[in-house]
Design an enzyme around this catalytic site. Structure first.
Site, PDB file in Angstrom:
ATOM      1  N   CYS A   1     -21.726   8.858   7.394  1.00 22.29           N
ATOM      2  CA  CYS A   1     -21.173   7.514   7.505  1.00 22.29           C
ATOM      3  C   CYS A   1     -20.371   7.435   8.803  1.00 22.29           C
ATOM      4  O   CYS A   1     -20.376   8.371   9.611  1.00 22.29           O
ATOM      5  CB  CYS A   1     -20.298   7.220   6.282  1.00 22.29           C
ATOM      6  SG  CYS A   1     -20.147   5.472   5.887  1.00 22.29           S
TER       7      CYS A   1
ATOM      8  N   LYS B   1      -1.047   4.522  -0.971  1.00 17.17           N
ATOM      9  CA  LYS B   1      -1.893   5.023   0.122  1.00 17.17           C
ATOM     10  C   LYS B   1      -1.053   5.792   1.139  1.00 17.17           C
ATOM     11  O   LYS B   1      -1.412   6.904   1.557  1.00 17.17           O
ATOM     12  CB  LYS B   1      -2.584   3.844   0.813  1.00 17.17           C
ATOM     13  CG  LYS B   1      -3.234   4.184   2.161  1.00 17.17           C
ATOM     14  CD  LYS B   1      -3.595   2.917   2.926  1.00 17.17           C
ATOM     15  CE  LYS B   1      -4.084   3.230   4.319  1.00 17.17           C
ATOM     16  NZ  LYS B   1      -5.366   3.960   4.347  1.00 17.17           N
TER      17      LYS B   1
ATOM     18  N   ASP C   1     -26.076  -2.695   9.048  1.00 15.26           N
ATOM     19  CA  ASP C   1     -25.627  -1.862   7.921  1.00 15.26           C
ATOM     20  C   ASP C   1     -25.741  -2.620   6.601  1.00 15.26           C
ATOM     21  O   ASP C   1     -25.244  -3.740   6.484  1.00 15.26           O
ATOM     22  CB  ASP C   1     -24.171  -1.442   8.119  1.00 15.26           C
ATOM     23  CG  ASP C   1     -24.004  -0.410   9.220  1.00 15.26           C
ATOM     24  OD1 ASP C   1     -24.997   0.230   9.575  1.00 15.26           O
ATOM     25  OD2 ASP C   1     -22.875  -0.250   9.716  1.00 15.26           O
TER      26      ASP C   1
ATOM     27  N   HIS D   1     -16.069  11.986   4.482  1.00 11.42           N
ATOM     28  CA  HIS D   1     -14.897  11.721   3.641  1.00 11.42           C
ATOM     29  C   HIS D   1     -14.034  12.965   3.468  1.00 11.42           C
ATOM     30  O   HIS D   1     -12.942  12.886   2.919  1.00 11.42           O
ATOM     31  CB  HIS D   1     -15.337  11.191   2.278  1.00 11.42           C
ATOM     32  CG  HIS D   1     -16.144   9.935   2.375  1.00 11.42           C
ATOM     33  ND1 HIS D   1     -15.596   8.724   2.722  1.00 11.42           N
ATOM     34  CD2 HIS D   1     -17.471   9.706   2.217  1.00 11.42           C
ATOM     35  CE1 HIS D   1     -16.537   7.809   2.758  1.00 11.42           C
ATOM     36  NE2 HIS D   1     -17.680   8.372   2.455  1.00 11.42           N
TER      37      HIS D   1
ATOM     38  N   LYS E   1     -20.440   4.560  -6.593  1.00 10.56           N
ATOM     39  CA  LYS E   1     -19.889   3.265  -6.967  1.00 10.56           C
ATOM     40  C   LYS E   1     -19.610   3.182  -8.465  1.00 10.56           C
ATOM     41  O   LYS E   1     -20.367   3.690  -9.284  1.00 10.56           O
ATOM     42  CB  LYS E   1     -20.872   2.155  -6.590  1.00 10.56           C
ATOM     43  CG  LYS E   1     -21.155   2.063  -5.100  1.00 10.56           C
ATOM     44  CD  LYS E   1     -20.024   1.391  -4.366  1.00 10.56           C
ATOM     45  CE  LYS E   1     -20.389   1.235  -2.899  1.00 10.56           C
ATOM     46  NZ  LYS E   1     -19.427   0.433  -2.173  1.00 10.56           N
TER      47      LYS E   1
ATOM     48  N   ARG F   1       0.831  -1.220   0.000  1.00  9.68           N
ATOM     49  CA  ARG F   1       0.000   0.000   0.000  1.00  9.68           C
ATOM     50  C   ARG F   1       0.864   1.269   0.000  1.00  9.68           C
ATOM     51  O   ARG F   1       0.565   2.251   0.674  1.00  9.68           O
ATOM     52  CB  ARG F   1      -0.975   0.001   1.185  1.00  9.68           C
ATOM     53  CG  ARG F   1      -2.052  -1.059   1.098  1.00  9.68           C
ATOM     54  CD  ARG F   1      -2.911  -1.088   2.347  1.00  9.68           C
ATOM     55  NE  ARG F   1      -2.136  -1.536   3.490  1.00  9.68           N
ATOM     56  CZ  ARG F   1      -2.436  -1.268   4.752  1.00  9.68           C
ATOM     57  NH1 ARG F   1      -3.492  -0.533   5.044  1.00  9.68           N
ATOM     58  NH2 ARG F   1      -1.687  -1.720   5.734  1.00  9.68           N
TER      59      ARG F   1
ATOM     60  N   GLU G   1     -26.555   8.397   3.231  1.00 10.55           N
ATOM     61  CA  GLU G   1     -25.597   9.428   2.823  1.00 10.55           C
ATOM     62  C   GLU G   1     -26.317  10.424   1.923  1.00 10.55           C
ATOM     63  O   GLU G   1     -26.855  10.047   0.892  1.00 10.55           O
ATOM     64  CB  GLU G   1     -24.429   8.765   2.074  1.00 10.55           C
ATOM     65  CG  GLU G   1     -23.369   9.727   1.603  1.00 10.55           C
ATOM     66  CD  GLU G   1     -23.609  10.233   0.192  1.00 10.55           C
ATOM     67  OE1 GLU G   1     -23.042  11.293  -0.132  1.00 10.55           O
ATOM     68  OE2 GLU G   1     -24.360   9.602  -0.562  1.00 10.55           O
TER      69      GLU G   1
ATOM     70  N   ILE H   1     -23.118   6.914  13.030  1.00 14.22           N
ATOM     71  CA  ILE H   1     -23.344   5.707  12.230  1.00 14.22           C
ATOM     72  C   ILE H   1     -22.635   4.490  12.813  1.00 14.22           C
ATOM     73  O   ILE H   1     -22.982   3.361  12.497  1.00 14.22           O
ATOM     74  CB  ILE H   1     -22.921   5.950  10.767  1.00 14.22           C
ATOM     75  CG1 ILE H   1     -23.711   7.126  10.192  1.00 14.22           C
ATOM     76  CG2 ILE H   1     -23.134   4.725   9.907  1.00 14.22           C
ATOM     77  CD1 ILE H   1     -25.220   6.977  10.276  1.00 14.22           C
TER      78      ILE H   1
ATOM     79  N   HIS I   1     -28.216   1.196   7.605  1.00 12.88           N
ATOM     80  CA  HIS I   1     -27.483   2.329   7.022  1.00 12.88           C
ATOM     81  C   HIS I   1     -27.098   1.998   5.594  1.00 12.88           C
ATOM     82  O   HIS I   1     -26.658   0.887   5.292  1.00 12.88           O
ATOM     83  CB  HIS I   1     -26.220   2.633   7.829  1.00 12.88           C
ATOM     84  CG  HIS I   1     -25.369   3.698   7.189  1.00 12.88           C
ATOM     85  ND1 HIS I   1     -25.776   5.002   7.087  1.00 12.88           N
ATOM     86  CD2 HIS I   1     -24.150   3.638   6.589  1.00 12.88           C
ATOM     87  CE1 HIS I   1     -24.848   5.706   6.461  1.00 12.88           C
ATOM     88  NE2 HIS I   1     -23.854   4.904   6.149  1.00 12.88           N
TER      89      HIS I   1
END
Length: 758
Positions: A729, A20, A602, A697, A117, A17, A668, A434, A644
């Site tokens: 979220c 990231k 969820d 986010h 998505k 990663r 959301e 959440i 959720h």
């Protein structure tokens, strides 16, 4: 005719990663932009070389992205929302991050662009924004620079470019309403310019991705394809690339296009390759996506070879991954802890490249000299079918014994709601979160130490309880109405449950990208699923003992666990979902018996699981809803079930959302400015709703006034007595400072609104 192979894309993040970590260090000001750029160069060079060494003939270039490839395409076209533009009109890396995150190391904060998505996957893309009359120009030359890099390293290069129709399809109109397809003539000159630049570099083939062609497109969108590709023809050869489903329903349009090849997904799609061969122009390359880019299972190369062999010699064939390998972990050889039998069932991205190489070699040697090698490679697949790790008779029998009453609550919602009001006595605009709270370095270190055996069970539980106590105390100080325990014990909302259910296995480094720097390590469902013991009860019960306020039990639902895992391929998704639902049904019962009266299940992936073809939706929705209800329906009338969901377009599945019969749904909505509530208003959704009031986010802290304004918009659509107040979220990825500030403002906004209706 020699068959060659290629991949449609490769994972960007790095085996450890690295991308990231570099992204997050840059955002935190710990490394320079130059250091970030160097990390990208190193990863690209490594990944190209790894594919080449594995036997890939054409290496994809342009699949790398600093955040998301759709966002990269937006910058390529100069499509930057006005609120994110630099004063001098230039576009740089910080512009890209500002669009995606709402802020960057340079520049003023501004609302992040919407994220949703990517088709029916667990990858997210940044939604392009379109305004009438906007101008496009070649503004971000990342693709060209990366092609130059790859060429300088001696690779056979196949640039990857998101096609113009799919790009427009994926976007949204902002401001004055107009037909975004009308922008096609404005973006085509930029595409022409890019293709011309690639031709100057000696590029022969360009992979132009048009996954929208697997959808049931409106007639005007289909009509636009010939217009677009007439404009793009002539400079390089175009491989029109589709994936995630079949293309038979759009084949007449496709075969009329002036392209030189077509890629089809033969894993997710059901296209008949003999029919494709007969239908397509004889001079076209037919690229067959036979190696699954979205899972971790070893391919049955014997079967793949038998499928393709009849076409060898009749036209030019390419063999490829079904889609980009972005959705697969990188390298199975790095998995040193997996049981040898289980490991023999898997193939990650690099192994899939090797599968392509072996299959290609076999197709190019018609004397059958590779047959024994194909059969030996495929042998573990046959052995898996008989493995005791896969089959559990008790689960099979329990599944067969399900009856319709198992999926129904005792009383309808209105009666339950009154019983629950009497039990909890919550105010108007009840506030909650959440589920997760910030996962600090200390928390992650504690879990790692426990996993590595450096901390014993008693010490681990003591420390987790301290973090739970901190979370409860923070929430009480903030004045929240319904609390959560914070999920300090959980690494990931799916992985955590998979670790406690039979039928799952886990990898050490099986990371895949979800969005930006967010990576997940999906569990692998290898067999029948059951719950050997309670999973969450200990933590929820302890949290509830610390407060008089209700504490929610937190579960991940069966459809989300299915969608966010690598599922089995030998049984239906419906069967897997119902197995998980039965296991979690027992958890709901144990939680309520332990005194937990509010339980959240969820299901953020419910809509994501929809088939891409609308004609297949209802069948999926029927069993997905049934799985949720099977999970939840054991709840007593005074047990309040929450669910959720996020990143959803609800309008076309509202009957199924209502059929879940959850007492409260949280969604959301902040990035969409409460537009998503229109679906609930138009449908007259009968139960309670918590529209997300700020974007978790983004690191931006919302003001009280901002939240209050959003809630007033919500109240214009939904009766106040059925509204909840919550973030979009979970807060796992945020820091405590911004979390406290944001939640304090959220609680204050709710208090103001209560005062206004007295």
């Amino acid at each position: 005719m020699t068959t060659i192979n290629h991949t449609l894309g490769f994972p960007r993040i790095g085996l450890k990663r690295e991308l990231k970590k570099a992204q997050e260090n840059y955002w935190a000001g710990k490394i320079s932009q130059q250091e970030l750029l160097e990390t990208g160069r190193e990863l690209r060079a490594r990944h190209w070389e790894q594919q080449k060494q594995a036997g890939v003939d054409l290496v994809p270039v342009g699949d790398f992205a600093w955040y998301d490839h759709v966002l990269t395409t937006s910058l390529l076209l100069g499509n930057v929302p006005p609120r994110h533009q630099n004063p001098d009109g230039t576009i740089d890396l910080d512009t890209l991050f500002r669009i995606a995150r709402g802020r960057a190391p340079t520049g003023e904060p501004a609302a992040a662009a919407e994220m949703t998505k990517w088709f029916n996957t667990n990858y997210h893309y940044i939604v392009p924004e379109f305004q009438q009359g906007q101008e496009f120009k070649l503004s971000w030359t990342q693709l060209l620079e990366e092609v130059d890099e790859a060429l300088s390293l001696g690779h056979q290069v196949k640039p990857v470019l998101l096609g113009p129709i799919t790009y427009l399809w994926l976007g949204k109109v902002k401001g004055q309403v107009f037909d975004r397809l009308s922008l096609l003539q404005d973006i085509l000159p930029v595409y022409q310019q890019v293709l011309a630049e690639l031709a100057k570099r000696g590029i022969e083939w360009v992979q132009i991705d048009e996954p929208a062609l697997v959808l049931e497109l409106p007639a005007e969108w289909l009509t636009a394809y010939p217009i677009a590709y007439q404009a793009l023809q002539g400079q390089v050869k175009l491989l029109l690339t589709t994936y995630f489903d079949s293309i038979g329903h759009n084949l007449e349009t496709i075969k009329s296009l002036p392209v030189q090849g077509l890629h089809v997904d033969l894993v997710a799609g059901q296209d008949d390759i003999a029919q494709l061969h007969e239908s397509l122009p004889k001079e076209w390359v037919l690229s067959l996506g036979v190696i699954n880019g979205r899972n971790v299972w070893r391919a049955d190369l014997t079967a793949k070879h038998q499928l393709i062999k009849p076409l060898v010699g009749s036209r030019t064939l390419w063999i490829g991954s079904s889609c980009s390998l972005l959705h697969s972990p990188i390298d199975l050889s790095d998995e040193t802890a997996l049981d040898a039998e289980v490991k023999s069932w898997f193939a990650f991205a690099l192994q899939k490249c090797e599968e392509l190489a072996l299959l290609t070699a076999a197709l190019n040697q018609p004397d059958g000299s590779k047959q024994a090698e194909l059969d030996a490679y495929s042998a573990p697949i046959r052995a898996r079918r008989e493995s005791k790790r896969v089959n559990n008779q008790a689960v099979t029998e329990r599944l067969a014994a399900i009856n319709p009453q198992d999926s129904e609550r005792n009383q309808p919602y209105l009666q339950r709601a009154e019983i629950q009001r009497q039990r909890y006595n919550l105010p108007l605009w009840p506030t909650t979160t959440i589920g997760s709270f910030p996962q600090t370095t200390e928390i992650r270190g504690l879990r790692l130490d426990f996993k590595k055996g450096r901390v014993d069970g008693t010490s681990y539980r003591t420390n987790i309880c301290e973090h739970i106590k901190q979370a409860i105390n923070e929430q009480e100080r903030l004045g929240l109405d319904v609390l959560v325990h914070g999920e300090a014990e959980r690494n990931d909302m799916v992985e955590y449950f998979g670790e406690h259910l039979d039928g799952f296995v886990f990898t050490q480094n099986g990371w895949v990208q979800s969005y930006g720097s967010r990576c997940v390590k999906p569990p692998v469902i290898i067999g029948d699923v059951s719950r050997p013991e309670a999973i969450t009860v200990e933590w929820a019960k302890y949290a509830q003992s610390l407060t008089e306020k209700p504490v929610k039990g937190m579960l991940t639902g069966p459809v989300t666990i299915l969608c966010w895992s690598f599922p089995r391929e030998d049984v239906s998704r419906e069967t897997i979902a119902k197995q998980i639902a039965l296991a979690l049904r027992d958890e709901v019962d144990d939680l309520q018996e332990a005194g937990i009266g509010i339980i959240q299940i969820d299901e953020p992936a419910l809509r994501e699981g929809l088939p891409l073809r609308r004609e297949e939706w209802q069948s999926y929705l029927d069993w997905a809803v049934e799985a949720f209800k099977l999970n939840a329906a054991i709840a007593k009338d005074d047990t309040q079930i929450h669910t959720h969901m996020c990143y959803c377009e609800f309008n076309d599945i509202m009957p199924s959302i209502a059929a879940l019969d959850a007492d409260v749904i949280t969604i959301e909505t902040s990035r969409s400015d409460m537009e998503l509530l229109d679906s609930f208003e138009n449908f007259s959704y009968p139960n309670e709703i918590g529209p997300g009031v700020y974007d978790i986010h983004s690191p931006n802290v919302p003001s009280v006034e901002w939240i209050e304004a959003l809630l007033r918009k919500a109240a214009d659509r939904i009766p106040v007595e059925r509204l909840w107040v919550n973030p979009d979220c979970g807060l796992k990825t945020r820091g405590w400072t911004e979390t406290r500030q944001s939640l304090a403002n959220m609680v204050q906004a709710a208090k103001r609104l209560r005062e206004s209706v007295k």
